[in-house]
Design a protein around this motif. Structure first.
Motif, mmCIF file in Angstrom:
data_model
loop_
_atom_site.group_PDB
_atom_site.id
_atom_site.type_symbol
_atom_site.label_atom_id
_atom_site.label_comp_id
_atom_site.label_asym_id
_atom_site.label_seq_id
_atom_site.Cartn_x
_atom_site.Cartn_y
_atom_site.Cartn_z
ATOM 1 N N ASP B 9 8.228 2.233 -4.024
ATOM 2 C CA ASP B 9 6.831 2.773 -3.688
ATOM 3 C C ASP B 9 6.548 2.438 -2.633
ATOM 4 O O ASP B 9 6.417 1.306 -1.801
ATOM 5 C CB ASP B 9 6.048 1.872 -4.830
ATOM 6 N N LYS B 10 6.091 3.586 -1.862
ATOM 7 C CA LYS B 10 5.215 3.721 -0.657
ATOM 8 C C LYS B 10 3.960 4.248 -0.713
ATOM 9 O O LYS B 10 3.772 5.520 -0.650
ATOM 10 C CB LYS B 10 6.227 4.527 0.410
ATOM 11 N N ASN B 11 3.110 3.465 -1.043
ATOM 12 C CA ASN B 11 1.689 3.680 -1.292
ATOM 13 C C ASN B 11 1.472 5.106 -2.249
ATOM 14 O O ASN B 11 0.724 6.146 -1.988
ATOM 15 C CB ASN B 11 0.957 4.222 -0.059
ATOM 16 N N GLY B 12 2.097 4.914 -3.570
ATOM 17 C CA GLY B 12 2.009 5.857 -4.316
ATOM 18 C C GLY B 12 3.153 7.180 -4.317
ATOM 19 O O GLY B 12 2.978 8.118 -4.979
ATOM 20 N N ASN B 13 3.647 6.919 -3.113
ATOM 21 C CA ASN B 13 4.850 7.992 -2.953
ATOM 22 C C ASN B 13 6.268 7.688 -3.054
ATOM 23 O O ASN B 13 6.285 6.167 -2.722
ATOM 24 C CB ASN B 13 4.547 8.776 -1.462
ATOM 25 N N ILE B 14 7.103 8.230 -3.258
ATOM 26 C CA ILE B 14 8.630 7.841 -3.054
ATOM 27 C C ILE B 14 9.070 7.585 -1.617
ATOM 28 O O ILE B 14 8.685 8.528 -0.920
ATOM 29 C CB ILE B 14 9.483 8.975 -3.694
#
Ligand SMILES: Cc1cc2nc3c(=O)[nH]c(=O)nc-3n(C[C@H](O)[C@H](O)[C@H](O)COP(=O)(O)OP(=O)(O)OC[C@H]3O[C@@H](n4cnc5c(N)ncnc54)[C@H](O)[C@@H]3O)c2cc1C
Ligand SMILES: Nc1ncnc2c1ncn2[C@@H]1O[C@H](COP(=O)(O)O)[C@@H](O)[C@H]1O
Lengths: 256, 321
Positions: B9-14
């Motif tokens: 997870d990168k702040n809600g993104n892949i």
């Protein structure tokens, strides 16, 4: 506090390698060997924790052939109290799980509160040994550690995340920490340290005795990297090289 | 499924590295006829699953658990080990991120299965993929042979696959659960923070003179500073220069420093470790000076000089004045 530091001996960053005739490993004769870079920082951190806490012991554990004695002596000369050398005659062992198992069997009765290792070895680069060791011995683990603080029975560490971010985490002891380079300035051994190191204990055991499992993975030959890009090599005397570089900068890259 | 890709997870993104791992799984999956699944976990699992379901894979697993809302190696290690045991894939793929470094070795130890980290490529042997990894300061490559008997954990080095080649599609989403005992979590994490940058933003620099350990000692830094000044370049460095305290941290280029893409990246005495390369490989012209002809950075260079930076820098500065 009882602290264990894992120290590995590796070829220096300027070493030139050639693959051994059977293709299984490199030819070691004549290679410069030194202490793995991040292990040197781990050792310094352990020595500093001992200085802060008082009444502590720093024990070096190194697994590898006889040549490892050199880095063990160096660590003792810097101030570590004693060492354990797990002898492994084949020049390299390729499976971090087996290495960690041998290390775990060696130190399990010592009841270390802290195990410090380097983030990764510069030769094999698994980045796993300290973490697996921690898991085997039921310790908490953290990697990319760039600061440590001991606080009433726990340890607080600052971890490096990607692209300039950090995070603090507080963990129960015993803990196994993989140390990132740059968190301190490693000391050099003093003359007194070098003389004193000769009297310090180095206990020996063997990998075969300490590792009771089969490896999980093995190397399947070594080969040389292939180039990706066409590089124009500039050759000649220093003056010729400099002239050509100026020409490239001005006329090809147009740096103005 | 045969290949399970574990997302980060990168702040809600892949995370970009997870996308590369998905691309790898799709390629290897179609070549060796292996089906691909994706695992999304943590507090953003729902959002990540939704994104992952738009890729061409068999299914997406969503895992939420109160002990996974904040990342800890304790929690993530336990959770992934359970999922791998339950799903029993042949391969588990990860991008080689800092988080993967932190907890996947624990999964390996829990499962007693090999973790082949930092794979750069694969070849085919006996109908199966064989994965390779760089060793010995990235000067040599070795194929790693995991033993049989269960899932193999593999993480890929940055750019092993290009996420531009990721295939879209639509996947089923399945909610799964794991059983994590609160006592397993012996770590408390605080929120991530960024250190005061306090320096120049090198990402917009046109010209960069970058020095590595090959500069030798602190007393030689002014040589490089002067060269940079003469051509109006910014000064940057590899990590050991910063670790040694010769330059402030904001000069560092690489995975834990800045990412740059100047018109000229002049690398002086830098070997070319991947953690450095990820920060500068987008440079338009890379010029490398190193006394070791086998230094890996030459592979990225447009122009290369095998030579001593301490001889070349002063003369180059003079000639450019
Ligand atoms: C998780 C992690 C994150 C990292 N993050 C970063 C990062 O953000 N940035 C980064 O740079 N590194 C990073 N590193 C470290 C990286 O792996 C390398 O150790 C580092 O990049 C090496 O720096 P270097 O090339 O200056 O030194 P070395 O690898 O020691 O190379 C020095 C080079 O200088 C050459 N040389 C020596 N003397 C001379 C001379 N007189 N003339 C010409 N050439 C000479 C040598 O031949 C050698 O090639 C990270 C590592 C890890 C594990
Ligand atoms: N043979 C060894 N002897 C002592 N310590 C080791 C050995 N192998 C690995 N380590 C430790 O584990 C760290 C990570 O190594 P690796 O998992 O090989 O990247 C190293 O920096 C050392 O601190």
């Amino acid at each position: 506090m009882k602290i264990c530091v894992l120290v590995k001996q590796v070829p220096g960053s300027e070493a030139q390698f050639s693959v051994s005739p059977d293709g299984s490993w490199i030819q070691e004769t004549g290679l410069p060997f030194e202490m793995n870079e991040s292990d040197n920082y781990a050792l310094e951190e352990a020595l500093q924790i001992r200085e802060q806490m008082g009444d502590s012991e720093v024990v070096i554990v190194s697994l590898g052939p006889d040549r490892c004695q050199k880095v063990i002596r160096e660590a003792l000369a810097k101030g570590a109290d004693r060492a354990i050398h797990i002898k492994e005659d084949s020049p390299y062992e390729t499976d971090p799980y087996s290495i960690a198992t041998a290390l775990a069997n060696t130190i399990k009765d010592e009841k270390f509160e802290l195990v410090l290792s380097g983030l990764q070895s510069d030769d094999l680069g698994f980045g796993q040994t300290g973490v697996i060791l921690g898991e085997i011995l039921g310790m908490t683990t953290a990697t990319l550690v760039v600061e440590t603080e001991i606080q009433d029975g726990k340890i607080k560490v600052k971890r490096e995340l990607e692209s300039g971010w950090f995070q603090w985490q507080t963990m129960d002891l015993p803990a196994s920490l993989a140390i990132q380079s740059g968190l301190n300035q490693p000391r050099y051994p003093s003359l007194k340290g070098i003389m004193g190191a000769k009297k310090k204990e180095i206990k020996e055991s063997s990998f075969a005795e300490m590792c009771d499992i089969d490896g999980l993975q093995a190397f399947n030959g070594l080969s040389v990297q292939r180039a990706e890009k066409q590089t124009e090599m500039i050759e000649g005397t220093v003056d010729q090289v400099v002239n050509k570089l100026v020409d490239v900068f001005k006329n090809e890259i147009r740096i103005n | 499924m045969d290949i399970l890709v574990v997302l980060e997870d990168k702040n809600g993104n892949i995370h970009r590295m997870s996308q590369e791992a998905i691309t790898g799984a799709q390629q290897i999956g179609s070549e060796f006829n292996l089906s691909v699944g994706i695992l999304a976990m943590g507090s953003n699992a729902a959002a990540l699953s939704e994104q992952a379901a738009q890729y061409d894979v068999e299914e997406v697993l969503t895992l939420e658990n109160e002990h996974l809302n904040h990342y800890t190696a304790d929690g993530y290690g336990a959770a992934v080990a359970q999922v791998v045991t339950n799903e029993n894939p042949k391969y588990v793929f990860f991008g080689y991120t800092y988080q993967v470094r932190d907890y996947v070795p624990r999964v390996s130890a829990k499962l007693k299965r090999p973790f082949l980290n930092d794979a750069v490529s694969y070849s085919t042997e006996g109908g199966n993929p064989v994965f390779s990894k760089q060793v010995l300061n990235a000067k040599l490559v070795t194929a790693l042979q995991p033993n049989d008997g269960g899932p193999i954990l593999i993480s890929f080095q940055s750019a092993a696959f290009s996420s531009e080649n990721i295939q879209s599609g639509s996947a089923n989403v399945r909610t799964i659960s794991v059983d994590i005992d609160a006592a397993v979590i012996k770590t408390v994490t605080e929120d991530p923070f960024q250190e005061e940058a306090g320096g120049v933003d090198l990402s917009s620099a046109e010209l960069i003179v970058s020095i590595g350990r090959g500069i030798g000692k602190e007393e030689n830094i002014p040589l490089a500073q002067e060269l940079a000044k003469v051509i109006g370049a910014e000064l940057a460095s590899s990590r050991p220069v910063v670790d040694s305290g010769w330059l402030a941290p904001h000069h560092q280029i690489g995975s834990s420093g800045q990412t740059v893409a100047p018109k000229l990246y002049l690398a002086l005495g830098i070997s070319g470790a991947i953690q450095h390369v990820v920060g500068m490989k987008g440079s338009k012209n890379i010029v490398v000076v190193n006394k070791d002809p086998d230094a890996p950075l030459f592979e990225l260079a447009d122009y290369g000089v095998v030579g001593d930076v301490l001889e070349i820098i002063p003369k180059l500065t003079e000639a450019l004045k």
